[in-house]
Design a protein around this motif. Structure first.
Motif, mmCIF file in Angstrom:
data_model
loop_
_atom_site.group_PDB
_atom_site.id
_atom_site.type_symbol
_atom_site.label_atom_id
_atom_site.label_comp_id
_atom_site.label_asym_id
_atom_site.label_seq_id
_atom_site.Cartn_x
_atom_site.Cartn_y
_atom_site.Cartn_z
ATOM 1 N N THR A 355 18.921 43.477 47.819
ATOM 2 C CA THR A 355 19.345 42.607 48.926
ATOM 3 C C THR A 355 18.381 42.655 50.105
ATOM 4 O OG1 THR A 355 20.727 44.368 49.870
ATOM 5 C CG2 THR A 355 21.784 42.826 48.339
ATOM 6 N N GLU A 356 17.569 43.714 50.216
ATOM 7 C CA GLU A 356 16.660 43.809 51.364
ATOM 8 C C GLU A 356 15.360 44.497 50.977
ATOM 9 O OE1 GLU A 356 16.563 45.792 55.869
ATOM 10 O OE2 GLU A 356 18.467 45.114 54.991
ATOM 11 N N VAL A 357 14.253 43.903 51.426
ATOM 12 C CA VAL A 357 12.918 44.476 51.240
ATOM 13 C C VAL A 357 12.253 44.565 52.603
ATOM 14 C CG1 VAL A 357 10.629 44.178 50.228
ATOM 15 C CG2 VAL A 357 12.656 43.540 48.910
ATOM 16 N N LYS A 358 11.655 45.724 52.881
ATOM 17 C CA LYS A 358 10.922 45.905 54.129
ATOM 18 C C LYS A 358 9.473 46.237 53.798
ATOM 19 C CE LYS A 358 10.759 48.582 58.413
ATOM 20 N NZ LYS A 358 11.339 49.717 59.175
ATOM 21 N N LEU A 359 8.552 45.482 54.389
ATOM 22 C CA LEU A 359 7.128 45.639 54.104
ATOM 23 C C LEU A 359 6.404 46.004 55.396
ATOM 24 C CD1 LEU A 359 5.201 45.223 51.634
ATOM 25 C CD2 LEU A 359 4.734 42.954 52.550
ATOM 26 N N ASP A 360 5.900 47.234 55.480
ATOM 27 C CA ASP A 360 5.181 47.700 56.667
ATOM 28 C C ASP A 360 3.679 47.526 56.488
ATOM 29 O OD1 ASP A 360 7.369 48.582 58.234
ATOM 30 O OD2 ASP A 360 7.549 50.352 56.971
ATOM 31 N N PHE A 361 2.971 47.376 57.619
ATOM 32 C CA PHE A 361 1.509 47.299 57.662
ATOM 33 C C PHE A 361 0.971 46.050 56.966
ATOM 34 C CE2 PHE A 361 0.776 52.177 58.139
ATOM 35 C CZ PHE A 361 1.518 52.148 59.307
ATOM 36 N N PHE A 362 1.701 44.958 57.008
ATOM 37 C CA PHE A 362 1.266 43.712 56.369
ATOM 38 C C PHE A 362 0.049 43.149 57.087
ATOM 39 C CE2 PHE A 362 1.641 38.993 56.279
ATOM 40 C CZ PHE A 362 1.402 38.805 54.925
ATOM 41 N N GLY A 363 -1.017 42.870 56.311
ATOM 42 C CA GLY A 363 -2.250 42.343 56.892
ATOM 43 C C GLY A 363 -2.653 40.993 56.357
ATOM 44 N N GLY A 364 -1.811 40.391 55.497
ATOM 45 C CA GLY A 364 -2.103 39.058 54.985
ATOM 46 C C GLY A 364 -3.094 39.017 53.847
ATOM 47 N N LYS A 365 -3.404 40.172 53.244
ATOM 48 C CA LYS A 365 -4.353 40.206 52.127
ATOM 49 C C LYS A 365 -3.720 39.635 50.859
ATOM 50 C CE LYS A 365 -7.523 42.325 54.545
ATOM 51 N NZ LYS A 365 -6.780 42.409 55.808
ATOM 52 N N MET A 366 -4.575 39.282 49.906
ATOM 53 C CA MET A 366 -4.119 38.639 48.684
ATOM 54 C C MET A 366 -3.109 39.497 47.927
ATOM 55 S SD MET A 366 -6.350 37.334 45.411
ATOM 56 C CE MET A 366 -7.528 36.533 46.493
ATOM 57 N N SER A 367 -3.381 40.790 47.833
ATOM 58 C CA SER A 367 -2.487 41.677 47.092
ATOM 59 C C SER A 367 -1.107 41.736 47.744
ATOM 60 C CB SER A 367 -3.089 43.081 47.005
ATOM 61 O OG SER A 367 -3.399 43.572 48.287
#
Length: 431
Positions: A355-367
């Motif tokens: 129900t929930e995903v948290k993504l830290d340090f997102f930099g917009g890279k392809m991966s």
């Protein structure tokens, strides 16, 4: 106020202090730092040696190290311990000693541990000098009332006649030298052990954890040396790895009997996973995990082995409800390492409870974009995806808007799924 009135109010103060009930004095002294508790001896005759009956004591550098005191800290520490041995009366149920930065501990500690073992110690915390592994005296293993034991920077060689700590519920061993056989024996001889923390700097042989009522386990060291053999009630596990050979990392062995596991944290921070040429990490475990909350504090999305093992555990957790990842990508992604994140490679997997995903340090890279695409496409019950945008602060507004627009086009298995961009100030949840 008249002079006579002032005298009367001042004369009441010592009477009030002297007439306090014994149990009230006990509560006051327990709440004071040890140095201040001793200083209350000057208040009145009733208070003079009351501190000597304290059942809870904390000794640290504030007692034997000051800027104006020219006396060697080790000498002052020895005098303090001697005074406690000679003046204290009655049981000491909780004792904390932090001498991590002393030059040496000396034989006085052996005597004091023996003293504690004879005075009903239940909660014992000791930080020994960090640069020298202190050998624990055998008297520690006669502390039959122990419920909480927390040891740092020492070596353990418990006697062969040791029958166990029948009442121990919490065990913390950090930078403690002990053989695999003795560690297994120590754990298995604590039938009520519910919390276990191990920080083992040296490489151990495989340790089989046999703790039928264990509910929380934190481990730092060589993950491949751990086997959770008999832990039917284990709910929370936190694993932090050192450098390791991929061929030795067998999560099927690690989680062999974790049927109740709900919270899992896997930290590969500052570690490397090496593998022989041609080695392929497993894609999933031979059994399903019951994990509901999964924390991955350090995942390099272009590090094939770290990523593969993380995805292996995610694939093997069909009941996952909350997933938190702290991701890193190189400036230039290597397309050859991104294959594990392709949605098509998860054709046999659906996260029906996520129900929930948290993504830290997102930099917009392809991966990172592929990772977002994967969870949006495979999570029919997803309510929200939180994306930390701190790493995008230096990017032009046009670049950021372009990234957000691309994410908005990704297919979402859940019509309720909401993508929320925010700044979490590099926060990650740990167990």
């Amino acid at each position: 106020m008249p002079r006579k009135g002032r005298k009367r109010s001042q004369s009441l103060i010592p009477d009030v202090l002297s007439n306090l009930p014994e149990n009230v004095i006990d509560v006051i002294l327990v709440l004071l730092p040890c140095k201040d508790a001793v200083r209350t001896s000057v208040l009145s005759k009733k208070w003079r040696y009351h501190w000597c009956r304290l059942t809870e004591l904390t000794l640290d550098a504030s007692l034997w190290k000051t800027t104006k005191d020219l006396l060697n800290p080790t000498v002052k520490f020895t005098k303090i311990i001697y005074q406690l041995l000679s003046l204290h009366e009655g049981p000491i149920t909780k004792f904390t000693l932090n001498m991590a930065f002393l030059e040496k501990s000396g034989p006085m500690i052996d005597n004091f541990i023996y003293f504690l073992s004879r005075n009903g110690i239940q909660h014992l915390v000791i930080f020994f000098p960090w640069y020298h592994l202190y050998k624990l005296p055998s008297s520690l293993f006669s502390c039959s009332e122990l419920r909480h034991l927390n040891l740092h920077n020492c070596s353990i060689h418990h006697p062969s006649a040791f029958q166990g700590f029948d009442k121990l519920v919490s065990l913390v061993l950090c930078r403690v030298t002990i053989s695999s056989e003795l560690l297994e024996s120590l754990i298995s001889h604590c039938p009520l052990l519910g919390r276990l923390v191990l920080n083992t700097p040296e490489v151990l042989d495989t340790i089989e954890i046999n703790a039928p009522v264990l509910r929380s386990f934190n481990f730092t060291g060589n993950i491949s040396s751990i086997c959770l053999k008999n832990v039917p009630l284990l709910v929370k596990v936190s694993l932090e790895s050192d450098d390791i050979r991929a061929e030795d990392l067998d999560f099927a062995k690690v989680f062999e009997s974790c049927s109740a596991l709900e919270h899992l944290s896997l930290n590969f921070f500052n570690s490397q996973i090496f593998a022989a040429e041609g080695y392929e990490a497993p894609t999933r475990l031979p059994f399903d995990l019951s994990v509901k909350r999964f924390y991955l504090p350090d995942i390099y999305l272009v590090d094939s082995y770290k990523l593969s093992y993380a995805l292996c555990l995610i694939r093997s957790s069909p009941y996952l409800e909350y997933l938190e990842l702290q991701v890193y990508s190189e400036a230039e992604d290597d397309d050859g390492m991104l294959e594990p994140l392709e949605v098509e490679r998860f054709s046999d997997v659906t996260f029906n409870h996520l129900t929930e995903v948290k993504l830290d340090f997102f930099g917009g890279k392809m991966s990172e974009m592929r990772l977002i695409k994967l969870f949006l496409a495979k999570s029919p019950m997803l309510v929200r995806m939180l994306i930390d945008t701190c790493y995008l602060d230096g990017e032009p507004l046009e670049t950021r808007l372009k990234i957000f627009a691309e994410v908005s086009k990704f297919v979402r298995a859940s019509p309720e799924a909401e993508v929320i961009y925010d700044k979490f100030k590099y926060h990650i949840t740990y167990i």
